[in-house]
Scaffold this motif. Structure first.
Motif, PDB file in Angstrom:
ATOM      1  N   HIS A 222       0.812  -1.211   0.000  1.00 33.73           N
ATOM      2  CA  HIS A 222       0.000   0.000   0.000  1.00 33.73           C
ATOM      3  C   HIS A 222       0.853   1.273   0.000  1.00 33.73           C
ATOM      4  O   HIS A 222       1.601   1.516   0.929  1.00 33.73           O
TER       5      HIS A 222
ATOM      6  N   TRP B 209       2.412   0.245   4.271  1.00 31.71           N
ATOM      7  CA  TRP B 209       1.957  -0.988   4.911  1.00 31.71           C
ATOM      8  C   TRP B 209       1.540  -1.975   3.846  1.00 31.71           C
ATOM      9  O   TRP B 209       1.568  -1.653   2.648  1.00 31.71           O
TER      10      TRP B 209
ATOM     11  N   HIS C 106      -1.141  -5.407   2.868  1.00 31.95           N
ATOM     12  CA  HIS C 106      -2.333  -6.186   3.224  1.00 31.95           C
ATOM     13  C   HIS C 106      -2.753  -7.029   2.044  1.00 31.95           C
ATOM     14  O   HIS C 106      -2.386  -6.741   0.898  1.00 31.95           O
TER      15      HIS C 106
END
Ligand code: C2O
Ligand code: CU
Length: 482
Positions: free
Chosen positions: A137, A175, A177
């Protein structure tokens, strides 16, 4: 006339329908809309608004996203392995809960690399039945490494592997995910931090901490995996860089008590000349990152904490607890914060493409998912996008693969530091214009990072002319990126 009526109908009926459907499903994170069997997210065919011819331009120079890989690089290579699995997470200060984790914990391991490093991450899926991916991200990387199921790869099924490889070009706080059923999988715990340390820093600090705010399994509010807040070491007189990552869907209003602070970076991108602030709430939208610089007072503690959730509390240092902020203290305003710096990107410049996106409750321009025409761009274009919040809750709009510049808010040009980001948080009635250069050919998602909203329709694409994908979204492939 007919278009007007349909548009109006969508504007009114979709929100009402969605409210009803959401209530019925009792959680907006569930997929409530019927999904087609097979969709090619790489199409450019449905464009045509704002005067751009929208047909797929077949120039014979088509490139597949899958072939757009990282070029050779000189920096060191850093290799990591992440295994996604169903586990039960032992939550310090809370209850042991069912979770889906990378390497057994949520958040997964914090990956720390240096600017210029070549990052190689081997993902294995142990037993997540619907498959997983990893999306990086905020990181600008080649299309094939973006980790979007059905767009840049197939979901990695149990027993399978996928290796990501990219150069960490831009220092900052990022980050990761899963981007397969991201709304469900991020909530279940498939998230982690990626910190790219700068080669040379503009800001001096003695300690560097990164903190993830998350709501696990829709139940527990965790600060770096703890349910009872976080205590971090810091000595009087030391300067702390605190990287806050909102991995939850809702906006977090974060306050700093006990010291002045500076906002030195948003979405990983440094601000220019950030001045000291005192007692302001910082609104961090879903997916966004804010880095704060705090100098510890001579005696006493500093607390960085959420206005709404007592679990999201970070105590820096020891000593007397500080006096908390007023609930209705000022809100941080980045539009006039810091010092301007010329970069040649202005609201007045000539744009090759301009698009207008109106955000409803769970729709964009009155449409949802693949029915929203992609923003079509050509490599080299300067692109302007105007977002307008029309309805519903806050919409943190996130663009993959690019760092954009925020041009204006509510018609007014920003007057402080340039703001570069990968997401823009729109609160009720907000209008923002952003600009980016189409310099990373690929097929890129643009969606609301309230992942519940994304899973219910607020997901679209920015597609480069001439880029295709062999992957498909839909019930047939099982790729459902949200
Ligand atoms: Cu966190 Cu599509 O993104
Ligand atoms: Cu939204």
């Amino acid at each position: 006339m007919k278009i007007g009526a349909t548009f109006l109908l969508n504007r009114i009926c979709i929100p009402i329908l969605c409210i009803v459907v959401c209530l019925a499903a009792s959680a907006c994170g569930n997929r409530n809309l019927k999904f087609p069997e097979e969709i090619d997210m790489g199409h450019t065919g449905m464009s045509g608004h704002e005067g751009h011819a929208g047909s797929t331009i077949s120039t014979g120079s088509e490139r597949s996203c899958e072939k757009l890989v990282e070029a050779k690089s000189d920096g060191p290579t850093r290799t990591f392995e992440l295994t996604a699995a169903k586990t039960s997470a032992n939550v310090p200060g809370g209850k042991t809960t069912k979770a889906w984790t990378f390497n057994g914990s949520t958040p997964g391991p914090e990956l720390r690399v240096r600017e210029g490093d070549r990052v190689v991450v081997k993902l294995s899926n142990q037993d997540i039945g619907k498959g997983v991916t990893i999306h990086w991200h905020g990181v600008v990387l080649p299309c094939s490494q973006d980790g979007v199921a059905g767009v840049t790869q197939d979901a990695v099924m149990p027993g399978e592997q996928f290796t990501y490889e990219f150069v960490a070009k831009h220092p900052g706080t990022y980050w990761y995910h899963s981007h397969q059923q991201s709304s469900e999988q991020a909530t279940m715990g498939l998230i982690g931090r990626l910190i790219v340390e700068p080669k040379s820093t503009t800001f001096r600090y003695d300690r560097d901490y990164a903190v993830t705010l998350q709501k696990l399994n829709d139940k527990q509010y965790l600060t770096n995996g703890r349910a009872d807040g976080l205590a971090l070491e810091a000595k009087p007189g030391e300067t702390v860089r605190l990287r806050l990552i909102n991995a939850y869907n809702e906006v977090q209003w974060m306050g700093v008590a006990g010291a002045d602070f500076r906002v030195i970076s948003m979405d990983g991108q440094d601000l220019n000349g950030p001045r000291a602030l005192n007692g302001e709430w910082i609104p961090i939208g879903g997916g966004q990152r804010y880095d704060l610089l705090i100098t510890m007072p001579e005696n006493g503690q500093v607390q960085v904490y959420s206005k709404e959730r007592k679990e999201w509390n970070i105590a820096l240092g020891q000593g007397r607890a500080p006096e908390k902020l007023d609930k209705d203290a000022k809100e941080f305003d980045f539009t006039s914060y810091g010092t301007p710096k010329e970069d040649g990107i202005t609201p007045q410049m000539k744009f090759d493409r301009s698009y207008n996106l109106e955000l409803g409750l769970l729709d964009i321009n009155g449409r949802q998912f693949h029915e929203i025409p992609p923003l079509v761009v050509k490599e080299g274009d300067w692109v302007k996008v105007r977002f307008e919040h029309k309805f519903g809750g806050p919409h943190p709009m996130h663009l993959h693969g690019h760092i954009f510049k925020v041009l204006t808010k509510n018609g007014k040009a920003l007057s402080g530091s340039p703001i570069y980001a990968d997401s823009i948080l729109l609160l009720r009635g907000d209008v923002y214009e952003i600009a980016f250069r189409a310099d990373n050919p690929g097929l890129w998602m643009e969606h609301c990072h309230n992942l519940g909203h994304a899973a219910n329709g607020m997901t679209m694409m920015v597609n480069y002319e001439g880029v295709t994908t062999p992957f498909r979204v839909g019930t047939k492939s099982g790729n459902l990126p949200d």
